[in-house]
Design a protein around this motif. Structure first.
Motif, mmCIF file in Angstrom:
data_model
loop_
_atom_site.group_PDB
_atom_site.id
_atom_site.type_symbol
_atom_site.label_atom_id
_atom_site.label_comp_id
_atom_site.label_asym_id
_atom_site.label_seq_id
_atom_site.Cartn_x
_atom_site.Cartn_y
_atom_site.Cartn_z
ATOM 1 N N PHE A 1 -18.692 38.354 25.219
ATOM 2 C CA PHE A 1 -18.812 39.200 24.028
ATOM 3 C C PHE A 1 -19.533 38.468 22.892
ATOM 4 O O PHE A 1 -20.249 39.077 22.099
ATOM 5 N N ARG A 2 -19.349 37.154 22.820
ATOM 6 C CA ARG A 2 -19.949 36.367 21.749
ATOM 7 C C ARG A 2 -21.475 36.273 21.847
ATOM 8 O O ARG A 2 -22.129 35.919 20.869
ATOM 9 N N LYS A 3 -22.049 36.579 23.002
ATOM 10 C CA LYS A 3 -23.481 36.347 23.236
ATOM 11 C C LYS A 3 -24.308 37.532 22.729
ATOM 12 O O LYS A 3 -24.738 38.396 23.513
ATOM 13 N N ARG A 4 -24.537 37.575 21.457
ATOM 14 C CA ARG A 4 -25.219 38.718 20.825
ATOM 15 C C ARG A 4 -26.698 38.793 21.197
ATOM 16 O O ARG A 4 -27.305 39.857 21.110
ATOM 17 N N ALA B 1 -14.679 46.664 13.157
ATOM 18 C CA ALA B 1 -15.066 47.968 12.608
ATOM 19 C C ALA B 1 -16.317 47.837 11.752
ATOM 20 O O ALA B 1 -17.224 48.686 11.808
ATOM 21 N N ARG B 2 -16.394 46.758 10.978
ATOM 22 C CA ARG B 2 -17.578 46.522 10.149
ATOM 23 C C ARG B 2 -18.815 46.282 11.010
ATOM 24 O O ARG B 2 -19.911 46.766 10.706
ATOM 25 N N LEU B 3 -18.634 45.544 12.108
ATOM 26 C CA LEU B 3 -19.746 45.290 13.029
ATOM 27 C C LEU B 3 -20.265 46.601 13.622
ATOM 28 O O LEU B 3 -21.484 46.816 13.720
ATOM 29 N N ILE B 4 -19.340 47.471 14.026
ATOM 30 C CA ILE B 4 -19.734 48.748 14.632
ATOM 31 C C ILE B 4 -20.442 49.639 13.606
ATOM 32 O O ILE B 4 -21.448 50.285 13.912
ATOM 33 N N GLU B 5 -19.928 49.655 12.386
ATOM 34 C CA GLU B 5 -20.491 50.532 11.357
ATOM 35 C C GLU B 5 -21.844 50.033 10.854
ATOM 36 O O GLU B 5 -22.773 50.820 10.641
ATOM 37 N N SER C 1 -25.480 41.580 12.684
ATOM 38 C CA SER C 1 -26.228 40.742 11.748
ATOM 39 C C SER C 1 -25.403 39.492 11.501
ATOM 40 O O SER C 1 -24.227 39.415 11.875
ATOM 41 N N ASP C 2 -26.006 38.519 10.852
ATOM 42 C CA ASP C 2 -25.252 37.300 10.534
ATOM 43 C C ASP C 2 -24.047 37.621 9.658
ATOM 44 O O ASP C 2 -22.984 37.010 9.792
ATOM 45 N N ALA C 3 -24.217 38.602 8.772
ATOM 46 C CA ALA C 3 -23.141 38.949 7.842
ATOM 47 C C ALA C 3 -21.945 39.583 8.559
ATOM 48 O O ALA C 3 -20.793 39.370 8.164
ATOM 49 N N GLY D 1 -20.775 36.680 11.743
ATOM 50 C CA GLY D 1 -20.240 35.379 11.343
ATOM 51 C C GLY D 1 -18.732 35.367 11.165
ATOM 52 O O GLY D 1 -18.033 34.543 11.789
ATOM 53 N N PRO D 2 -18.166 36.251 10.330
ATOM 54 C CA PRO D 2 -16.706 36.251 10.148
ATOM 55 C C PRO D 2 -15.946 36.520 11.440
ATOM 56 O O PRO D 2 -14.894 35.923 11.687
ATOM 57 N N LEU D 3 -16.486 37.416 12.276
ATOM 58 C CA LEU D 3 -15.825 37.736 13.535
ATOM 59 C C LEU D 3 -15.791 36.519 14.462
ATOM 60 O O LEU D 3 -14.750 36.216 15.066
ATOM 61 N N LEU D 4 -16.898 35.800 14.563
ATOM 62 C CA LEU D 4 -16.938 34.617 15.417
ATOM 63 C C LEU D 4 -16.027 33.512 14.898
ATOM 64 O O LEU D 4 -15.391 32.793 15.681
ATOM 65 N N ARG D 5 -15.952 33.379 13.582
ATOM 66 C CA ARG D 5 -15.059 32.358 13.019
ATOM 67 C C ARG D 5 -13.597 32.688 13.328
ATOM 68 O O ARG D 5 -12.798 31.788 13.626
ATOM 69 N N THR D 6 -13.252 33.968 13.267
ATOM 70 C CA THR D 6 -11.892 34.377 13.621
ATOM 71 C C THR D 6 -11.605 34.085 15.084
ATOM 72 O O THR D 6 -10.536 33.580 15.447
ATOM 73 N N MET D 7 -12.571 34.383 15.949
ATOM 74 C CA MET D 7 -12.396 34.121 17.375
ATOM 75 C C MET D 7 -12.278 32.624 17.648
ATOM 76 O O MET D 7 -11.482 32.200 18.498
ATOM 77 N N ASP D 8 -13.028 31.814 16.922
ATOM 78 C CA ASP D 8 -12.958 30.358 17.100
ATOM 79 C C ASP D 8 -11.580 29.826 16.720
ATOM 80 O O ASP D 8 -11.021 28.956 17.410
#
Length: 226
Positions: free
Chosen positions: A36-39, A181-185, A189-191, A194-201
């Motif tokens: 999933f992380r591989k955008r 939800a923000r990613l889907i809407e 993008s980096d914006a 980024g927060p989603l990947l940091r949460t996953m990390d």
């Protein structure tokens, strides 16, 4: 061989099956999360499909976890390690099946107040069971009772720590909902990524802790090194 003679090895086998489902399923969840992380490799729709697969796979280790508690206590009784009253054992199985129902009912009613309620109840169950296993392991290691073998007391303590680490996974993973939800809407993008990947990390740290503890618990149970 009588049914009584078969009861303990059959429960050992059932316990091992739960362990395989738990650890194997968790590895499947981890691998799907890695993809999933591989955008740059997958489209957003493909990544969301991977996420749905991840959620489906995750139901099986969650289910195994719920049944690990009554099965472990049953093993203690059948193996002669702890003379728990029958009523306590029945309560443990009832709790396990209630927990199992909460997991699946929340899954089938996801994103509803009913699912929120179920997950809140499940959280309190996990807190209580974590405290119970931590106390059982600590008291047994320091006093030699109710679990006399040190390896068994250590196993109980580590099992309690698994609960703590798994609870921390849920805590760290909580921001994923609004971030996803923000990613889907807004799109990738980096914006939004980024927060989603940091949460996953942050969450992965506790995932690795759970893996390490599961391996330690299974090693102690199989080898009985002390």
């Amino acid at each position: 061989m009588s049914l009584n003679d078969l009861a303990y090895p059959m429960m050992v086998y059932f316990h091992l099956i739960l362990f395989v489902i738990w650890l194997g399923g968790d590895i499947g969840v981890f691998l799907a999360g890695q993809q999933f992380r591989k955008r740059t490799r997958y489209s957003l729709d493909q990544r969301l499909a991977l996420l749905r697969l991840l959620v489906g796979i995750d139901m099986f280790p969650r289910s195994a976890w719920a049944l690990m508690v009554p099965s472990s206590l049953t093993l203690l009784v059948l193996g002669g390690f702890w003379a728990l009253p029958l009523a306590a054992l029945a309560a443990a199985w009832a709790t396990g099946f209630v927990w199992l129902w909460l997991i699946w009912d929340a899954h089938h009613h996801d994103m509803t107040p009913r699912a929120v309620r179920n997950r809140r109840i499940e959280s309190w169950l996990k807190y209580a069971i974590a405290v119970g296993y931590l106390a059982l392991g600590t008291v047994s290691l320091t006093s030699g009772a109710p679990l006399a073998p040190p390896w068994l007391a250590a196993k109980a303590l580590l099992f309690g720590l698994i609960f703590v680490a798994a609870i921390l996974i849920d805590v760290c993973f909580k921001p994923v909902g609004p971030q996803l939800a923000r990613l889907i809407e807004q799109g990738s993008s980096d914006a939004t990524e980024g927060p989603l990947l940091r949460t996953m990390d942050r969450t992965r740290i506790w995932v690795f802790v759970v893996y390490a503890l599961l391996i330690a618990v299974s090693f102690i149970g199989a080898v009985k090194p002390f």
